[in-house]
Design a protein around this motif. Structure first.
Motif, PDB file in Angstrom:
ATOM      1  N   ARG A   6       0.847  -1.192   0.000  1.00 42.50           N
ATOM      2  CA  ARG A   6       0.000   0.000   0.000  1.00 42.50           C
ATOM      3  C   ARG A   6       0.880   1.238   0.000  1.00 42.50           C
ATOM      4  O   ARG A   6       1.997   1.252   0.515  1.00 42.50           O
ATOM      5  CB  ARG A   6      -0.980  -0.040   1.167  1.00 42.50           C
ATOM      6  N   ALA A   8       0.467   5.134   1.282  1.00 41.73           N
ATOM      7  CA  ALA A   8      -0.456   5.782   2.217  1.00 41.73           C
ATOM      8  C   ALA A   8      -0.190   7.280   2.376  1.00 41.73           C
ATOM      9  O   ALA A   8       0.232   7.730   3.436  1.00 41.73           O
ATOM     10  CB  ALA A   8      -0.366   5.077   3.575  1.00 41.73           C
ATOM     11  N   PRO A   9      -0.427   8.056   1.330  1.00 44.81           N
ATOM     12  CA  PRO A   9      -0.161   9.495   1.471  1.00 44.81           C
ATOM     13  C   PRO A   9      -1.266  10.189   2.265  1.00 44.81           C
ATOM     14  O   PRO A   9      -2.411   9.739   2.250  1.00 44.81           O
ATOM     15  CB  PRO A   9      -0.196   9.985   0.021  1.00 44.81           C
ATOM     16  N   SER A  10      -0.899  11.268   2.959  1.00 50.80           N
ATOM     17  CA  SER A  10      -1.961  12.065   3.563  1.00 50.80           C
ATOM     18  C   SER A  10      -2.317  13.159   2.562  1.00 50.80           C
ATOM     19  O   SER A  10      -1.426  13.831   2.037  1.00 50.80           O
ATOM     20  CB  SER A  10      -1.522  12.640   4.910  1.00 50.80           C
ATOM     21  N   ASP A  42      -4.329   8.471   3.956  1.00 44.91           N
ATOM     22  CA  ASP A  42      -4.132   8.637   5.393  1.00 44.91           C
ATOM     23  C   ASP A  42      -4.753   9.998   5.748  1.00 44.91           C
ATOM     24  O   ASP A  42      -4.067  11.006   5.849  1.00 44.91           O
ATOM     25  CB  ASP A  42      -2.613   8.584   5.621  1.00 44.91           C
ATOM     26  N   TYR A 194      -1.704   8.623  13.091  1.00 43.86           N
ATOM     27  CA  TYR A 194      -1.644   7.669  12.011  1.00 43.86           C
ATOM     28  C   TYR A 194      -1.259   6.240  12.456  1.00 43.86           C
ATOM     29  O   TYR A 194      -1.639   5.247  11.818  1.00 43.86           O
ATOM     30  CB  TYR A 194      -0.665   8.268  10.993  1.00 43.86           C
ATOM     31  N   SER A 198      -3.131   2.768  10.736  1.00 46.41           N
ATOM     32  CA  SER A 198      -2.273   2.125   9.750  1.00 46.41           C
ATOM     33  C   SER A 198      -2.129   0.628  10.040  1.00 46.41           C
ATOM     34  O   SER A 198      -2.253  -0.213   9.143  1.00 46.41           O
ATOM     35  CB  SER A 198      -0.918   2.823   9.783  1.00 46.41           C
ATOM     36  N   ARG A 212       8.123   2.008   2.902  1.00 46.31           N
ATOM     37  CA  ARG A 212       7.964   3.445   3.158  1.00 46.31           C
ATOM     38  C   ARG A 212       9.323   4.058   3.465  1.00 46.31           C
ATOM     39  O   ARG A 212      10.342   3.365   3.460  1.00 46.31           O
ATOM     40  CB  ARG A 212       6.992   3.645   4.320  1.00 46.31           C
ATOM     41  N   HIS A 216      10.491   6.243   9.110  1.00 41.17           N
ATOM     42  CA  HIS A 216       9.527   5.450   9.881  1.00 41.17           C
ATOM     43  C   HIS A 216      10.165   4.272  10.616  1.00 41.17           C
ATOM     44  O   HIS A 216       9.443   3.480  11.228  1.00 41.17           O
ATOM     45  CB  HIS A 216       8.426   4.927   8.958  1.00 41.17           C
TER      46      HIS A 216
HETATM   47  N1  GLU Z   1       1.139   8.888   5.685  1.00 42.01           N
HETATM   48  C1  GLU Z   1       2.350   8.280   6.136  1.00 42.01           C
HETATM   49  C2  GLU Z   1       3.515   8.997   5.500  1.00 42.01           C
HETATM   50  O1  GLU Z   1       3.325   9.560   4.433  1.00 42.01           O
HETATM   51  C3  GLU Z   1       2.350   6.836   5.744  1.00 42.01           C
HETATM   52  C4  GLU Z   1       3.454   6.016   6.297  1.00 42.01           C
HETATM   53  C5  GLU Z   1       3.272   4.568   5.932  1.00 42.01           C
HETATM   54  O2  GLU Z   1       3.352   4.246   4.757  1.00 42.01           O
HETATM   55  O3  GLU Z   1       3.008   3.754   6.797  1.00 42.01           O
HETATM   56  O4  GLU Z   1       4.577   9.072   6.041  1.00 42.01           O
END
Ligand code: GLU
Length: 457
Positions: A6, A8-10, A42, A194, A198, A212, A216
């Motif tokens: 996946r 997962a952009p905000s 996200d 988040y 997630s 990612r 993270h």
């Molecule tokens: N929205 C988070 C970010 O852009 C997603 C991180 C993830 O992929 O778990 O950093």
């Protein structure tokens, strides 16, 4: 095992080349493994998230060549997260905290001055029912922290607790849960950070690989603990290095700089962006892949380096030129037709001009020049005007082909005594209005005798 990834952009701004890197690492990983790609917005922060940004992101991804198998919005899934919160609360793994940001900062400083790790000391765990009730009557609302499993029986005596995983990008990784604070999962106002949504979604959606940015890595330690607390086995993880600006600053979504939209408007080909976004900061040399298939061949997540990589927009231009110069007529045909370039001369025209293009749109400018004549009056001295006129008098009869230029200029040279730049530059200016461009040998048959004569100064 079938692969599910996946991105997962905000949706709080336009995505840039650094976000494209994450999206493409996932996309290419899925392609190589015949897996599924989920686009997961996200957007639990409903204040900052906007549907128009989500739409833009989807358009930008499509332009880049990414078409998700599934698209979901986390904002539509609050009930699921609420259920997970209840489970964690029942298990005694989510506890209410009433500290203000100032209080936390003060404590952090004290811990640092005592040479203790600046992590949250779990003071709120000591609160009794009465104290909590008192805070509540004062109008304080709790935020909720997840109790990390970093102790054997006494949460106030954390012990080194290593979480290990074999990172798809970075190889074996270790995070010590005693070195991080119990993460806040729910804010005072009841909104979600988040971290929990997630994990809940990764479990429910069967995500097998979380790929990612390496910002993270520490999160992953805490999130693995949450996966386990929810009774699930964690997926595999991959953390790629980040891209920075030339001066080493992080790329920011909000600044709008280098957003995909801006690159697209500047005429950068999607495969130039994709190639650089994927290959930069890896052991693979950066070259322009002509298709996603070609890029998938070059892509190896484990080849990404561990340090950040500097993104130089000038490199995009170089890759863009390389793509255009090598683009076949078949690949260009529909796009040329969109610029009004079609018919039997479209192919020889494309082959003549592609080597001079910075952007595809410039083909449209050259088409105008070929069809309608110079777009700007050539500046020729009186002497050059006379020279061009006499050269035009020596034009050979048609049919013309790629050898006509050589024959013609040979005759002109003999007749006028001019050679080299003095011979071809006035001709180039008269024919195209520009002092550089495609080979005149290639342009001449496209102009035809009539076309050339119409340019007589
Ligand atoms: N929205 C988070 C970010 O852009 C997603 C991180 C993830 O992929 O778990 O950093």
């Amino acid at each position: 095992m079938s692969v599910t990834v996946r991105f997962a952009p905000s949706p709080t701004g336009a995505i840039h080349i650094g976000n494209a890197r994450t999206a493409l690492f996932n996309w290419l990983f899925a392609r190589k493994n015949r897996g599924k790609f989920i686009l997961r917005f996200d957007d639990t922060d409903t204040q900052r998230s906007r549907q128009e940004y989500a739409d833009r992101i989807q358009e930008d991804l499509h332009w880049l060549g990414i078409d998700p198998d599934v698209t979901v919005h986390q904002s539509a899934r609050f009930e699921t997260y609420d259920a997970a919160v209840e489970r964690l609360k029942e298990a005694g793994l989510l506890y209410p905290c009433y500290e203000t940001a100032d209080e936390l900062e003060r404590r952090r400083k004290i811990r640092l001055s005592r040479r203790l790790p600046p992590v949250y000391g779990r003071e709120a765990l000591k609160l009794g029912d009465e104290e909590r009730a008192k805070f509540e009557t004062e109008g304080r609302r709790p935020h909720w922290r997840f109790l990390l499993p970093n102790f054997s029986s006494d949460p106030f005596q954390p012990e080194r607790t290593e979480i290990h995983w074999d990172d798809v990008v970075r190889g074996p990784q270790t995070v010590d849960l005693a070195s991080i604070s119990d993460p806040v999962l729910v804010r005072e106002d009841g909104t979600y950070l988040y971290t929990l949504p997630s994990v809940v979604d990764d479990i429910e959606m069967g995500v097998t690989h979380v790929i990612r940015g390496d910002d993270h890595v520490t999160n992953t330690g805490a999130q693995i603990a949450i996966f386990r607390a929810l009774g699930a086995k964690e997926p595999a993880f991959g953390h790629h290095n980040l891209l920075t600006t030339i001066s080493g600053e992080g790329l920011s979504k909000r600044s709008g700089a280098l957003s995909l939209g801006i690159l697209r408007e500047a005429g950068i080909e999607p495969m130039a962006v994709a190639s650089l976004a994927v290959l930069l900061g890896t052991s693979e040399s950066v070259s322009a892949a002509r298709s996603m298939e070609e890029l998938a061949e070059l892509f190896d997540p484990a080849s990404a380096s561990k340090s950040s990589a500097k993104f130089d927009p000038a490199e995009l231009k170089t890759l863009n030129r390389a793509l255009l110069h090598a683009m076949s007529f078949e690949e260009a045909r529909d796009r040329l037709a969109n610029l009004g370039i079609s018919g039997s001369s479209a192919e020889p025209f494309w082959l003549a001009v592609r080597g001079n293009l910075e952007t595809f749109a410039e083909a449209g400018d050259w088409w105008k020049i070929v069809r309608k004549g110079p777009q700007k009056q050539p500046e020729l001295s009186e002497e050059d005007v006379a020279f061009v006129r006499s050269a035009f008098d020596l034009l050979p009869p048609e049919p013309w082909d790629a050898s006509t230029w050589k024959t013609w200029t040979g005759t002109v040279k003999d007749a006028t005594g001019r050679k080299g730049r003095a011979l071809f530059m006035p001709l180039r200016l008269a024919l195209t209005g520009r002092d550089s461009g495609p080979e005149l040998a290639d342009l001449l048959p496209l102009l035809g005798r009539e076309g050339v004569l119409a340019r007589r100064p």
